[in-house]
Each structure stands twice: as structure tokens, then as C-alpha cells.
Design a protein around this motif. Structure first.
Motif, short mmCIF file in Angstrom:
data_model
loop_
_atom_site.label_atom_id
_atom_site.label_comp_id
_atom_site.label_asym_id
_atom_site.label_seq_id
_atom_site.Cartn_x
_atom_site.Cartn_y
_atom_site.Cartn_z
N PRO A 1 -30.49 17.25 -32.47
CA PRO A 1 -29.99 16.85 -30.92
C PRO A 1 -28.85 15.87 -31.29
CG PRO A 1 -32.16 15.97 -31.36
CD PRO A 1 -31.91 16.94 -32.37
N THR A 2 -27.82 15.98 -30.55
CA THR A 2 -26.80 14.85 -30.66
C THR A 2 -26.66 13.47 -30.08
OG1 THR A 2 -25.39 16.00 -29.04
CG2 THR A 2 -25.13 16.95 -31.02
N ASP A 3 -27.50 13.64 -28.57
CA ASP A 3 -27.76 12.41 -28.01
C ASP A 3 -28.98 11.51 -28.69
OD1 ASP A 3 -29.22 14.39 -27.17
OD2 ASP A 3 -29.19 13.80 -25.08
N ASP B 1 -27.60 23.52 -35.26
CA ASP B 1 -27.71 23.57 -33.91
C ASP B 1 -28.90 23.09 -33.30
OD1 ASP B 1 -25.26 24.94 -34.31
OD2 ASP B 1 -25.86 26.95 -34.09
#
Length: 312
Positions: free
Chosen positions: A252-254, A249
Motif C-alpha cells: 500500500p502507498t497510503d 503492486d
């Protein structure tokens, strides 16, 4: 269920002659014998001391009579307590359950008298429903309930198939508390019973079966007192459960495409061009390097193992 024509002080009989025994006859006789001895000892000691003190303030004859009365009264109290102790011990074993039952009965009566019917039902729903709906509270209550059950199961085991002393005294179940794997109980052994009697494979398996557990381990709980032991009851394996890690979690996804990255892991193996692929074979003419002797009894110097002829 045993047939008997005489009425026991700790049993009830019906017209058919069948008697329900609350306390076994040998145990009752043993406690009556102890009570008689305690009565005469207390009568003599307390009566003599009371008569000696009373003689300083009253007539010696009156002081002696008063001392005898006081000693007989104290001895009678001790006699009654010792004779009734097998029954009182049963109440002591079930003291927690008795108190909980009294709180439930009298608490419900008080709520019914203080509030209307809908208020009483709402109170019961809140008192019972909320702990049952909240997971941590429900699990904590179940763990404490298992501690109460385990105490009775262990006491039944000691009375059923584990050896006791000649008087039939059972070990004292001191404290029980929940653990992540089950329950932990501290027991004080009476004379005539040792830890070795419980460490046998058959006894441990019987304890596990009687306690409705997966495994039971019995170890010593004190270095000073051999009579204090600890019983660890295992019902579940907390380390075998699947735990979801929260680390993904935090990733970071971006992430942009031109973001700097690490250089990667270093190579596992070595591929040096100077190292030949074929193994080097030694011959008899190949000089062997001389290593200094590692003799602990002699002192080595920097010139040990140096041969000037090697550089000639």
C-alpha cells in the motif's frame, strides 16, 4: 546429378542423359530383393492355405488353382507395397505438410465458391490475421512449426552423416512436441545404431548446427527399450529472461506515519559485556575439565569422569 543410360523405376531422365534419382540404386535393389522374397513366401503360404480350404468345397484341382490365384494376388500386393515403400515413405514423412496444403487449397476454393470476394478476403484476414496478432496463439503456432522443421532436419542428419545399418534403414522419428527451451523429439533407433554413436561430441554439435539450435542433448528415454531415445533441442534460455515481480503492486502507498512497524532485524554479532575483549590464556596450573570417554565398546554411567578431589 548423375549420368546414366538406363532408366530407373524411381528416376527421370532427359535427352542429354542426365538422370534425377529419387531413390538411390542400392536402396531400390535391396527393396526389390525383399519384395521378390516376400512374393514367393506369401504365394506358397497363402496359396497352400487357400487351396486346402477350397478343396473342402470344390474339386481338389479347382481348389488348388483357386488357392494359387489367391496366393499370387496376395503376393503381388505385398510385392508392390515393398517396392513402392521408399516412395511411400517420403509421402509419409511429408504427410502433415501435404494435409495442410490440401486444406489450404481446397478450403480457399470452397470459401471462394461460397462467399463473395469481400467475404473471402475477410475470412482470410480473420483466419490468418487474428492468430498472428494474438501473442500466445502466434507463439504456439511457431512452436508447432518448429516441431515439423526439426523432424525433417533430424531425418536429414541421420541420412547424411550418422551411421545406418547395411540396408540403409533410417531411425523412426516418432513424436515431437514444443518445450519452453525448444523442442523434444523421440526417436526409435534401428539395429546397427546405438545411443553411444549419438553421444559423441562431434555428432551432438553437428545435430545442433543442422537443427539451427544452440545445444542438443541426446539421452535414453526408456529403461526397458534401449532403442528409444530422446533428443532435447535448446534454442533459448527461459530462465535467463527478466521477470517482473508483481509483489510491489501489493504494497500500500497510503501508509500513515504512526503505523506500527516491526522491531527490525536482530543484531548480527554479539556484544556481551561479560565477555573479555582480550583472549584468555591458559597456564600449566589451570585445571582442565575432564571429558567422559566416548568408547562404544564400554557402557558409560552418570558418574564417569567425576573426580571428588576436584571439590575437596
Amino acid at each position: 546429378m548423375s549420368k546414366s543410360t538406363s532408366r530407373s523405376p524411381f528416376g527421370w531422365s532427359n535427352r542429354g542423359g542426365n538422370a534425377v534419382t529419387v531413390i538411390e540404386a542400392p536402396v531400390a535393389r535391396s527393396y526389390r530383393r525383399r519384395a521378390t522374397i516376400a512374393f514367393w513366401v506369401i504365394l506358397g503360404v497363402v496359396g497352400l492355405l487357400a487351396a486346402t480350404v477350397a478343396s473342402h468345397y470344390l474339386h481338389p484341382i479347382v481348389g488348388a488353382v483357386l488357392g494359387g490365384v489367391i496366393g499370387a494376388a496376395c503376393g503381388a500386393v505385398a510385392f508392390a507395397l515393398i517396392v513402392a515403400w521408399p516412395v511411400l515413405r517420403v509421402f509419409w514423412h511429408w504427410l502433415t505438410e501435404i494435409l495442410l496444403g490440401l486444406v489450404a487449397v481446397y478450403g480457399w476454393t470452397w470459401v471462394m465458391q461460397s462467399t463473395p470476394m469481400w467475404g473471402s478476403l475477410l475470412t482470410v484476414v480473420l483466419v490468418v490475421g487474428l492468430p498472428a496478432a494474438i501473442g500466445p496463439v502466434r507463439r504456439r503456432i511457431l512452436a508447432l512449426t518448429w516441431c515439423l522443421i526439426v523432424r525433417h532436419r533430424l531425418r536429414m542428419c541421420f541420412a547424411a552423416f550418422i551411421a545406418t545399418n547395411r540396408s540403409g534403414s533410417l531411425p523412426l522419428i516418432l513424436l515431437a512436441r514444443p518445450t519452453p527451451a525448444g523442442e523434444r523429439v523421440w526417436v526409435w533407433l534401428r539395429p546397427g545404431l546405438s545411443l553411444r554413436d549419438l553421444e559423441q561430441e562431434g555428432q551432438v554439435q553437428k545435430l545442433a548446427v543442422a537443427c539451427w539450435a544452440n545445444e542438443v542433448r541426446v539421452i535414453r528415454a526408456s529403461r526397458r527399450y534401449a532403442a528409444l531415445i530422446r533428443v532435447d533441442i535448446t534454442r533459448r534460455e527461459p530462465l535467463a529472461a527478466t521477470i517482473v515481480s508483481p509483489l510491489p503492486d501489493y504494497v500500500p502507498t497510503d501508509v500513515p506515519a504512526n503505523a506500527p512497524t516491526s522491531q527490525g532485524m536482530p543484531p548480527v554479532g554479539l556484544d556481551l559485556p561479560d565477555v573479555p575483549d582480550e583472549p584468555v590464556t591458559t597456564t600449566a596450573d589451570t585445571p582442565r575439565p575432564r571429558m567422559p570417554r566416548n568408547n562404544p565398546t564400554t557402557t558409560t554411567s552418570p558418574t564417569d569422569g567425576f573426580d571428588p578431589s576436584d571439590y575437596a
